[in-house]
Enzyme design. Structure first.
Site, short mmCIF file in Angstrom:
data_model
loop_
_atom_site.label_atom_id
_atom_site.label_comp_id
_atom_site.label_asym_id
_atom_site.label_seq_id
_atom_site.Cartn_x
_atom_site.Cartn_y
_atom_site.Cartn_z
N THR A 154 0.83 -1.22 0.00
CA THR A 154 0.00 0.00 0.00
C THR A 154 0.86 1.26 0.00
O THR A 154 0.71 2.14 -0.86
CB THR A 154 -0.91 0.00 1.26
OG1 THR A 154 -1.64 -1.23 1.27
CG2 THR A 154 -1.87 1.16 1.26
N ALA A 156 13.94 19.67 -4.23
CA ALA A 156 15.15 18.99 -3.75
C ALA A 156 16.42 19.51 -4.43
O ALA A 156 17.52 19.32 -3.92
CB ALA A 156 15.02 17.49 -4.00
N LYS A 165 7.04 2.05 12.39
CA LYS A 165 7.02 2.53 13.79
C LYS A 165 7.53 1.52 14.78
O LYS A 165 8.20 1.85 15.74
CB LYS A 165 5.62 3.01 14.18
CG LYS A 165 4.49 1.99 13.88
CD LYS A 165 3.72 2.37 12.66
CE LYS A 165 2.93 1.20 12.13
NZ LYS A 165 1.76 1.56 11.40
N GLY A 206 0.87 8.95 9.93
CA GLY A 206 0.79 8.96 8.47
C GLY A 206 1.24 10.26 7.84
O GLY A 206 2.41 10.63 7.91
N GLY A 226 -7.01 -1.09 3.98
CA GLY A 226 -5.54 -1.02 4.11
C GLY A 226 -5.07 -0.15 5.26
O GLY A 226 -3.91 0.24 5.31
N GLU A 241 -3.19 -2.79 10.86
CA GLU A 241 -1.91 -3.49 10.90
C GLU A 241 -2.09 -4.94 10.44
O GLU A 241 -3.20 -5.48 10.49
CB GLU A 241 -1.37 -3.49 12.33
CG GLU A 241 -1.00 -2.12 12.84
CD GLU A 241 0.03 -1.45 11.96
OE1 GLU A 241 1.15 -1.93 11.86
OE2 GLU A 241 -0.31 -0.43 11.34
N ASP A 249 0.12 -0.41 18.45
CA ASP A 249 0.55 0.49 17.37
C ASP A 249 0.66 1.93 17.89
O ASP A 249 1.65 2.62 17.65
CB ASP A 249 -0.47 0.40 16.21
CG ASP A 249 -0.14 1.35 15.09
OD1 ASP A 249 0.82 1.10 14.35
OD2 ASP A 249 -0.85 2.38 14.96
N LYS A 280 4.02 4.51 18.35
CA LYS A 280 4.09 5.90 17.88
C LYS A 280 4.33 6.86 19.05
O LYS A 280 5.09 7.83 18.94
CB LYS A 280 2.79 6.25 17.14
CG LYS A 280 2.64 5.46 15.84
CD LYS A 280 1.22 5.53 15.30
CE LYS A 280 1.05 4.76 14.00
NZ LYS A 280 -0.36 4.54 13.64
N1 HSE Z 1 -2.64 0.70 11.47
C1 HSE Z 1 -2.25 2.05 11.50
C2 HSE Z 1 -3.47 2.91 11.80
C3 HSE Z 1 -1.66 2.45 10.17
O1 HSE Z 1 -4.58 2.41 11.74
O2 HSE Z 1 -3.31 4.07 12.15
C4 HSE Z 1 -0.86 3.69 10.21
O3 HSE Z 1 0.23 3.60 11.07
#
Ligand code: HSE
Length: 436
Positions: A13, A33, A105, A134, A187, A190, A201, A205
């Site tokens: 993805t 750049a 992460k 993201g 998508g 995780e 997750d 982060k």
């Molecule tokens: N699984 C994570 C979320 C994807 O749902 O935020 C982005 O890190």
């Protein structure tokens, strides 16, 4: 100037999104750049799989080492995910003198200290903007935009899947598993979706955000994580009646005796902007001593939002290729030799307010017993709702909001409340933050 050559590990993805953004915006990116940034090679699991991107001009391989050992590659972009074999790949790329951009992460939260030490030794950059929230440039905002501040606390909705689930459950009364399946299909989730719903997750982060906010080493093992699987519609409704929303927050707060690092469902006042962040969107509030609170909002997952962060890192690395390593922005915002070991507090020492829901018998003194126990533990009550029993039921729901207290006082009080003869079942407890 000759183009910067990039090798991508993983064309799923985010990898597919990165190819598409780099190709579509090639001219704008080169203007920024100062040179072209070109993906020349990519590693994939299956050469014949259909992809979301056009791979014309990119040599595909199934062996990531073909890229890591290619002397023509300047930057390796790691988009495989996970922290096992990938760590070895990244360390090898660094040993070979490659700069690394990653969206991973768990890799940074679990092995970042070792990876950054190796990168500094080799004079290369490891960039990881896409690892947190993201497409929101939150790493850059804290590490550079807020670098004049002492960061006091930050609180974020940093898992899109969890926020999507809570939002759909509240707005549409949808079933937990049904919403999770949709997040997987889109998508967002995780590979192991328990990482989303159990706060792992978000914990990864938060670990990264806390390090760049406070200049402490990465220490995921000390983050308190609690998931959203215990949140019921009843709690969502009572919270709303009291003027709050339930969000799955990652919170990092500097206290006089240490740092709180915690991920858990949290009641927050509905008038706060962050309480109105819905669906897969992410948001982080950062409180700095000079700037005050500032809020960063955007898409926290998905192909192109995450690619936006990956490509921004590629541009940063391309610009820094000719700078001396010691003059670059430090990986964790503070100079590596200036990181400090402020203790991370155990959960028992957290200071927070609470929402409590319990069922008590409908008879004189039942409520008084509960409030007496709270008073014995120096816990002050902020609001209370007592409902009439439903139908023939003899137990009545009692909902309490407390003022800030020490978590171990609340734990002890809850044990005593649950032992009361007049109270049936467990006390449902959710932490509450006013985010003032
Ligand atoms: N699984 C994570 C979320 C994807 O749902 O935020 C982005 O890190």
């Amino acid at each position: 100037m000759k183009p910067v050559k990039v090798g991508v590990l993983g064309l799923g993805t985010v990898g597919g999104g990165t190819v598409n953004v780099l190709k579509r915006n090639a001219a704008e990116i080169a203007r920024r750049a100062g040179r072209e940034i070109t993906i020349t090679r990519a590693s994939v699991k299956d050469l014949d799989k259909l992809r979301i991107c056009d791979t014309q001009g990119i040599i595909l391989t199934t062996d990531p080492m073909d890229i890591i050992n290619d002397p023509d590659i300047d930057i390796v972009v790691e988009l495989i995910g996970g922290a096992g074999l990938v760590k070895e790949l990244v360390l090898k790329a660094i040993s070979n003198g490659k700069h690394v951009v990653t969206a991973n992460k768990s890799l940074i939260a679990l092995h970042g200290n070792e990876i950054f030490a190796k990168a500094s030794e080799k004079g290369v950059i490891v960039a990881f903007e896409a690892a947190v929230a993201g497409g929101i440039p939150i790493i850059k905002a804290i590490r550079e935009g807020l670098s004049g501040n002492q960061i006091e606390w930050l609180a974020g909705i940093i898992n899109g899947t969890g926020n999507f689930i809570l939002t759909e459950m509240r707005d549409k009364g949808r079933d937990f598993n049904d919403v999770l399946a949709e997040a997987q299909a889109l998508g967002y989730a995780e590979a192991d979706p328990t990482f989303d719903v159990e706060g792992i997750d978000a914990g990864h982060k938060l670990t990264i955000l806390a390090s760049i906010a406070f200049g402490i080493p990465l220490q995921f093992d000390k983050v308190y994580t609690e998931g959203i699987t215990g949140i019921t519609r009843l709690d969502v409704e009572y919270a709303e009646q009291l003027g709050y929303r339930i969000k799955h927050l990652g919170i990092a707060r500097k206290m006089p005796n240490g740092i709180e690092l915690r991920v858990h469902p949290t009641l927050i006042p509905e008038r706060r902007l962050i309480a109105n962040v819905n669906g897969v969107m992410n948001a982080v509030v950062v409180k700095g001593d000079a700037v005050g609170p500032s809020l960063y909002y955007g898409a926290g997952a998905g192909a192109e939002p995450t690619a936006s962060a990956v490509v921004a890192d590629l541009i940063d690395v391309a610009r820094a290729l000719t700078s001396d390593p010691e003059n670059r922005v430090p990986h964790l915002a503070f100079q590596a030799d200036a990181l400090v070991d402020i203790p991370v507090l155990p959960a028992a020492q957290f200071r927070t307010a609470y929402y409590l829901r319990l069922n008590a018998e409908d008879k004189p003194g039942a409520l008084a017993d509960v409030t007496r126990i709270l008073a014995d533990h120096h816990i002050s009550i902020e609001a209370i709702i007592q409902r009439e029993p439903a139908g023939d039921a003899t137990a009545i729901p009692i909902i309490l909001l407390t003022e800030i207290t020490l978590e171990h006082e609340m734990n002890a009080a809850i044990t005593k409340i649950e032992a009361l003869k007049t109270v049936t079942g467990k006390v449902n407890r959710i932490r509450l933050e006013t985010l003032r």
